[in-house]
Enzyme design. Structure first.
Site, PDB file in Angstrom:
ATOM      1  N   TYR A 142       1.025 -10.861   0.945  1.00 44.88           N
ATOM      2  CA  TYR A 142      -0.272 -10.558   1.393  1.00 44.88           C
ATOM      3  C   TYR A 142      -1.009 -11.819   1.555  1.00 44.88           C
ATOM      4  CZ  TYR A 142      -0.789  -5.464   0.044  1.00 44.88           C
ATOM      5  OH  TYR A 142      -0.519  -4.099   0.064  1.00 44.88           O
ATOM      6  N   LYS A 192      13.196  -7.438  -5.956  1.00 46.19           N
ATOM      7  CA  LYS A 192      14.603  -7.422  -5.014  1.00 46.19           C
ATOM      8  C   LYS A 192      15.262  -8.541  -5.093  1.00 46.19           C
ATOM      9  CE  LYS A 192      16.688  -5.141  -1.695  1.00 46.19           C
ATOM     10  NZ  LYS A 192      17.618  -4.057  -1.656  1.00 46.19           N
ATOM     11  N   ASP A 224      14.194  -0.710  -4.253  1.00 50.11           N
ATOM     12  CA  ASP A 224      14.704   0.584  -3.547  1.00 50.11           C
ATOM     13  C   ASP A 224      15.056   1.686  -4.731  1.00 50.11           C
ATOM     14  OD1 ASP A 224      16.631  -1.293  -4.458  1.00 50.11           O
ATOM     15  OD2 ASP A 224      17.887  -0.838  -2.565  1.00 50.11           O
ATOM     16  N   ASP A 248       1.977  -1.996  -4.363  1.00 52.87           N
ATOM     17  CA  ASP A 248       1.045  -1.308  -3.104  1.00 52.87           C
ATOM     18  C   ASP A 248       2.109   0.075  -2.880  1.00 52.87           C
ATOM     19  OD1 ASP A 248      -0.807  -0.639  -1.330  1.00 52.87           O
ATOM     20  OD2 ASP A 248       0.394  -1.282   0.305  1.00 52.87           O
ATOM     21  N   ASP A 252       1.505   3.926  -4.492  1.00 49.64           N
ATOM     22  CA  ASP A 252       1.089   5.292  -3.762  1.00 49.64           C
ATOM     23  C   ASP A 252       2.316   6.594  -3.730  1.00 49.64           C
ATOM     24  OD1 ASP A 252      -1.135   4.064  -2.441  1.00 49.64           O
ATOM     25  OD2 ASP A 252      -0.360   4.780  -0.663  1.00 49.64           O
TER      26      ASP A 252
HETATM   27  C1  IPM Z   1      -4.528  -0.773  -1.820  1.00 45.45           C
HETATM   28  C2  IPM Z   1      -4.704  -0.531  -0.316  1.00 45.45           C
HETATM   29  C3  IPM Z   1      -5.072  -2.257  -0.081  1.00 45.45           C
HETATM   30  C4  IPM Z   1      -3.702  -3.022  -0.224  1.00 45.45           C
HETATM   31  C5  IPM Z   1      -5.198  -2.113   1.427  1.00 45.45           C
HETATM   32  C6  IPM Z   1      -6.360  -1.318   1.959  1.00 45.45           C
HETATM   33  C7  IPM Z   1      -5.289  -3.558   2.034  1.00 45.45           C
HETATM   34  O1  IPM Z   1      -3.603  -0.025   0.267  1.00 45.45           O
HETATM   35  O2  IPM Z   1      -5.611  -0.888  -2.510  1.00 45.45           O
HETATM   36  O3  IPM Z   1      -3.351  -0.198  -2.427  1.00 45.45           O
HETATM   37  O4  IPM Z   1      -2.708  -2.830   0.452  1.00 45.45           O
HETATM   38  O5  IPM Z   1      -3.742  -3.696  -1.443  1.00 45.45           O
HETATM   39 MG    MG Z   2      -2.010   0.802  -1.265  1.00 47.11          MG
END
Ligand code: IPM
Ligand code: MG
Length: 360
Positions: A142, A192, A224, A248, A252
């Site tokens: 990042y 990884k 993975d 990240d 999700d």
């Molecule tokens: C998160 C989001 C952010 C990230 C984006 C919006 C920059 O996806 O907080 O998980 O990738 O960290």
């Molecule tokens: Mg995210």
């Protein structure tokens, strides 16, 4: 009376609707515990770009830095999609994380018994899931340099750099071990290392830090495989430690165990008092003004603020219990709608939770 300053950064899209509900909840807590919260609103993201030509104006950064905690809604709107990368709303998020040194991102993924049927996975696999993802937040690909898009060998070439200093790994590893100490004492470090040098270093440092936490059961998993195991058998995890990009993606994925992105909060912590609390979902600009989005993730983020910044553990419990009671009593926003339940708007869900807090 004790008083805390909270920087209120609602952001774009439905950010204001969800933070409004979290503010109501914090006001209920302030009443119940005779504590004062001063809210200082400021712009971040696309709305800040409209006003200041930058998504993270200095005034916002100052307010955030001076605050006792930041409550953030969400940033981003498709109308900013064509802006240059360095002024896009998402930049503000990366900028504020870096400027406040918020290197430790805690993302709990809890499947509440009231909602197990919502999960796209079979109930027997997800019920009882309670995972804490500890994601490093200010390093990795990042922020790594060099980066860019340039012409090489007569064609376009895009590149980023996945990199970590030993000290960055060490401090997030300490954080993860401490979190694990307060939970079920199991830590899985995800990397990884079979391919990436940066992951080999990550693993080496985590192994070294582990010597100071002999009571924690430490395991390692390739990312993975971890993505697969999260779906196959989520209950095997207690605390997951990982770098920025893997965290990240995995957070999700983990959010879907509970059935909706609208439920999961987060805390981003530093080694000073700076801290930021935000839902993990986005700004959902298409739903703006419809009073249908779920405020629970933001309300639970406010609860995490009480716990991690202000050490008000019983107020944290009050909010979690109030949310669970609202769900138990059948209140649902549209994203978690179920037959036989009462579908309510964003504000009504907030009101029900506030009532539950004040009645407890
Ligand atoms: C998160 C989001 C952010 C990230 C984006 C919006 C920059 O996806 O907080 O998980 O990738 O960290
Ligand atoms: Mg995210």
């Amino acid at each position: 009376m004790t008083s805390y300053n909270i920087a209120l950064l609602a952001g774009d899209g439905t950010g204001k609707e969800v933070t409004d509900e979290a503010v109501k909840v914090l006001k209920a807590i302030s009443k119940k515990y005779s504590i004062n919260f001063e809210f200082e609103p400021s712009l971040i993201g696309g709305c800040a770009y409209d006003a200041y030509k930058t998504p993270l104006p200095d005034v916002t950064l100052d307010i955030a830095k001076k605050s006792d905690a930041v409550l953030l809604g969400a940033v981003g709107d498709w109308k900013y999609d064509s802006l240059p990368p360095d002024v896009r709303p998402e930049r503000a998020l990366l900028g504020i994380r870096k400027e406040l040194n918020l290197f430790a991102n805690l993302r709990p993924a809890i499947v509440y018994p009231e909602l197990t049927q919502l999960s796209p996975l079979k109930e027997e696999f997800v019920s009882g899931t309670d995972i804490m993802i500890v994601r490093e937040l200010t390093g990795d690909v990042y922020f790594g340099t060099p980066k860019g898009i340039e012409i090489r060998n007569g064609e376009k070439f895009g590149f980023n750099n996945m990199c970590y200093y030993e000290s960055e790994i060490r401090r997030i590893a300490h954080c993860a071990f401490k979190v694990a100490s307060q939970r079920n004492k199991k830590l899985c470090s995800v990397d990884k290392a079979n391919v990436l040098d940066v992951s080999r270093l990550f693993r080496e440092i985590v192994q070294d830090v582990a010597k100071e936490y002999k009571n924690i059961e430490l395991s390692f998993m390739y990312v993975d495989n971890a993505a697969m195991q999260l779906i196959r058998n989520p209950k095997q995890f207690d605390v997951i430690l990982t770098g920025n990009i893997f965290g990240d993606i995995l957070s999700d994925e983990a959010s879907m165990l509970s059935g909706s992105l609208g439920l999961l909060p987060s805390a981003s912590l530093s080694d000073s008092k700076n801290a930021m609390y935000e839902p993990i979902h986005g700004s959902a600009p298409d739903l703006k003004g419809l009073n249908i989005v779920n405020p629970i993730a933001t309300i639970l983020s406010a609860a995490m603020m009480l716990k991690y910044s202000f050490h008000m553990d019983s107020a944290y419990d009050d909010i979690v219990n109030a949310v669970r009671k609202a769900l138990k009593d059948g209140y649902r926003t549209k994203d978690i709608q179920q037959t036989g339940m009462v579908t309510v708007g964003t504000d009504k869900m907030g009101n029900v939770i506030v009532d539950n807090i004040l009645r407890q």
